[in-house]
Motif scaffolding. Structure first.
Motif, mmCIF file in Angstrom:
data_model
loop_
_atom_site.group_PDB
_atom_site.id
_atom_site.type_symbol
_atom_site.label_atom_id
_atom_site.label_comp_id
_atom_site.label_asym_id
_atom_site.label_seq_id
_atom_site.Cartn_x
_atom_site.Cartn_y
_atom_site.Cartn_z
ATOM 1 N N ILE A 196 0.813 -1.222 0.000
ATOM 2 C CA ILE A 196 0.000 0.000 0.000
ATOM 3 C C ILE A 196 0.845 1.270 0.000
ATOM 4 C CG2 ILE A 196 -1.677 1.326 1.352
ATOM 5 C CD1 ILE A 196 -3.049 -1.342 2.030
ATOM 6 N N GLU A 201 -3.393 2.997 -2.240
ATOM 7 C CA GLU A 201 -4.540 2.334 -1.622
ATOM 8 C C GLU A 201 -5.121 1.273 -2.548
ATOM 9 O OE1 GLU A 201 -6.566 0.822 0.501
ATOM 10 O OE2 GLU A 201 -6.497 2.685 1.653
ATOM 11 N N VAL A 202 -5.649 0.224 -1.949
ATOM 12 C CA VAL A 202 -6.292 -0.851 -2.715
ATOM 13 C C VAL A 202 -7.701 -0.415 -3.079
ATOM 14 C CG1 VAL A 202 -7.110 -3.234 -2.651
ATOM 15 C CG2 VAL A 202 -4.908 -2.629 -1.604
ATOM 16 N N THR A 203 -8.023 -0.496 -4.377
ATOM 17 C CA THR A 203 -9.349 -0.101 -4.848
ATOM 18 C C THR A 203 -10.209 -1.289 -5.246
ATOM 19 O OG1 THR A 203 -8.515 0.170 -7.115
ATOM 20 C CG2 THR A 203 -8.486 2.119 -5.664
ATOM 21 N N ARG A 220 -5.976 -4.221 -7.091
ATOM 22 C CA ARG A 220 -5.765 -3.048 -7.930
ATOM 23 C C ARG A 220 -5.515 -1.865 -7.007
ATOM 24 N NH1 ARG A 220 -6.671 -2.204 -13.530
ATOM 25 N NH2 ARG A 220 -5.475 -0.305 -14.002
ATOM 26 N N HIS A 221 -4.573 -0.996 -7.388
ATOM 27 C CA HIS A 221 -4.158 0.110 -6.527
ATOM 28 C C HIS A 221 -4.447 1.455 -7.188
ATOM 29 C CE1 HIS A 221 -1.826 -2.557 -3.780
ATOM 30 N NE2 HIS A 221 -1.727 -3.298 -4.866
ATOM 31 N N THR A 222 -4.483 2.508 -6.368
ATOM 32 C CA THR A 222 -4.801 3.841 -6.879
ATOM 33 C C THR A 222 -3.775 4.347 -7.890
ATOM 34 O OG1 THR A 222 -3.726 4.763 -4.903
ATOM 35 C CG2 THR A 222 -6.129 4.602 -4.875
ATOM 36 N N SER A 226 -1.179 -3.130 -10.414
ATOM 37 C CA SER A 226 -1.860 -4.283 -9.826
ATOM 38 C C SER A 226 -0.833 -5.119 -9.077
ATOM 39 C CB SER A 226 -2.540 -5.125 -10.905
ATOM 40 O OG SER A 226 -1.565 -5.659 -11.794
ATOM 41 N N SER A 227 -1.328 -5.966 -8.180
ATOM 42 C CA SER A 227 -0.433 -6.864 -7.451
ATOM 43 C C SER A 227 -1.121 -8.198 -7.232
ATOM 44 C CB SER A 227 -0.023 -6.264 -6.107
ATOM 45 O OG SER A 227 -1.147 -6.002 -5.293
#
Length: 319
Positions: A196, A201-203, A220-222, A226-227
């Protein structure tokens, strides 16, 4: 916001918990920290509290009344308890004016985590959640370096423990909450506490169950990155290990090795002390702990839905 404390005044920190984690990590780190005075040890088992307190030259507290006595004798409290025992005690500690040094996860329900975050905000106490990789010097430095860069494309993380392998003989395997909630809740906070700050942040969360207690996540992140994350405690010994890899415009980087948990907890104590002294909240505080709980609960629900789908529809009545 906390009220800054007087400079060079040792912070009196009480310890709640007497199990292996308290004995191996929190107690020695607190007793050996130059800016801290270990103000006492509370435990649900009086004999364990007496033994751990004696080992570190402090006072033992036990039973219900002992918790409040320890709060009164402390500026802050550190927790080495199962999360759903930790959470209501943290609410009481905050109401008593104690700063909070909490273990992860801070609770295993979103409601419980919200109560802790709300209590800390109302009382104006400082807080830190001990996610090991955020406070071990080697990995904390690495996280800061990667967070300062843009252009990350994706990340891959695996944290597989062999806690329940017969040949592992780990004293942590006896933990009922850990066995019930699995790797998602035990080691998931560590991985999220790295991803994070770097990727944002994770969306969006997708989750699916794997073998034993393994959970696979796609996040998926802001930042647009992606992770993918694999978490578990029930891997074979030969398959266990921790890897976190980032890929982006700057190439490929991997999480470095880190030292022992005592050193990392020392860093968490430093962070709490700084937050108390300055009145500036630490990024890994109970609000972050609440967000971790929300993500883990969502992942657990999604993985559970996948499990139910794999099982097929229930049999018809009377069959």
């Amino acid at each position: 916001m906390t009220t800054p404390s007087a400079p060079n005044t040792p912070l009196r920190i009480g310890l709640l918990g007497t199990g292996p984690w308290a004995r191996n990590t929190q107690a020695p780190a607190l007793a050996g920290h130059p800016g801290v005075r270990l103000s006492g040890v509370w435990g649900r088992r009086p004999e364990a509290a007496e033994e751990l307190a004696a080992a570190h030259g402090t006072k033992a507290y036990s039973a219900e009344a002992g918790v409040d006595e320890l709060f009164a004798a402390s500026d802050a409290v550190a927790f080495a308890l199962p999360p759903d025992i930790q959470a209501p005690l943290a609410v009481r500690a905050a109401a008593a004016g104690c700063h909070l040094l909490m273990d992860k996860p801070i609770a295993t329900t979103v409601a419980g985590a919200r109560e802790v975050a709300g209590a800390a905000e109302r009382a104006g106490v400082a807080s830190v959640v001990f996610c090991t990789l955020r406070f071990a010097p080697e990995t904390a430095r690495w996280i800061g370096e990667q967070a300062a860069l843009d252009g990350w494309f994706t990340a891959r993380a695996q944290w597989l423990g062999a806690l329940y392998a017969p040949e592992a003989a780990s004293e942590y395997a006896a933990s009922p909450w850990r066995r019930e909630k699995g790797g998602l809740w035990d080691v998931g906070p560590h991985v999220l506490s790295v991803l994070i700050p770097v990727l944002g942040e994770v969306t969006r969360v997708t989750a699916a169950p794997g073998p034993s207690d393994t959970t696979h996540l796609v996040l998926r992140h802001t930042s647009g990155a992606s992770s993918t994350v694999t978490l578990g405690l029930g891997a074979p010994v030969a398959a266990a290990g921790v890897e976190i890899e980032l890929r982006g415009e700057h190439g490929v980087v991997t999480l470095p090795e880190w030292g022992d948990a005592v050193g990392a907890f020392h860093g968490a104590v430093d962070a709490l002390t700084e937050a108390v002294r300055t009145g500036v909240a630490h990024p890994c505080d109970v609000r972050f702990g609440l967000r971790l709980t929300e993500l883990l609960a969502e992942a657990e629900a999604r993985a559970g839905a996948e499990t139910r789908a794999d099982a097929g529809p229930p049999p018809a009545p009377g069959v």
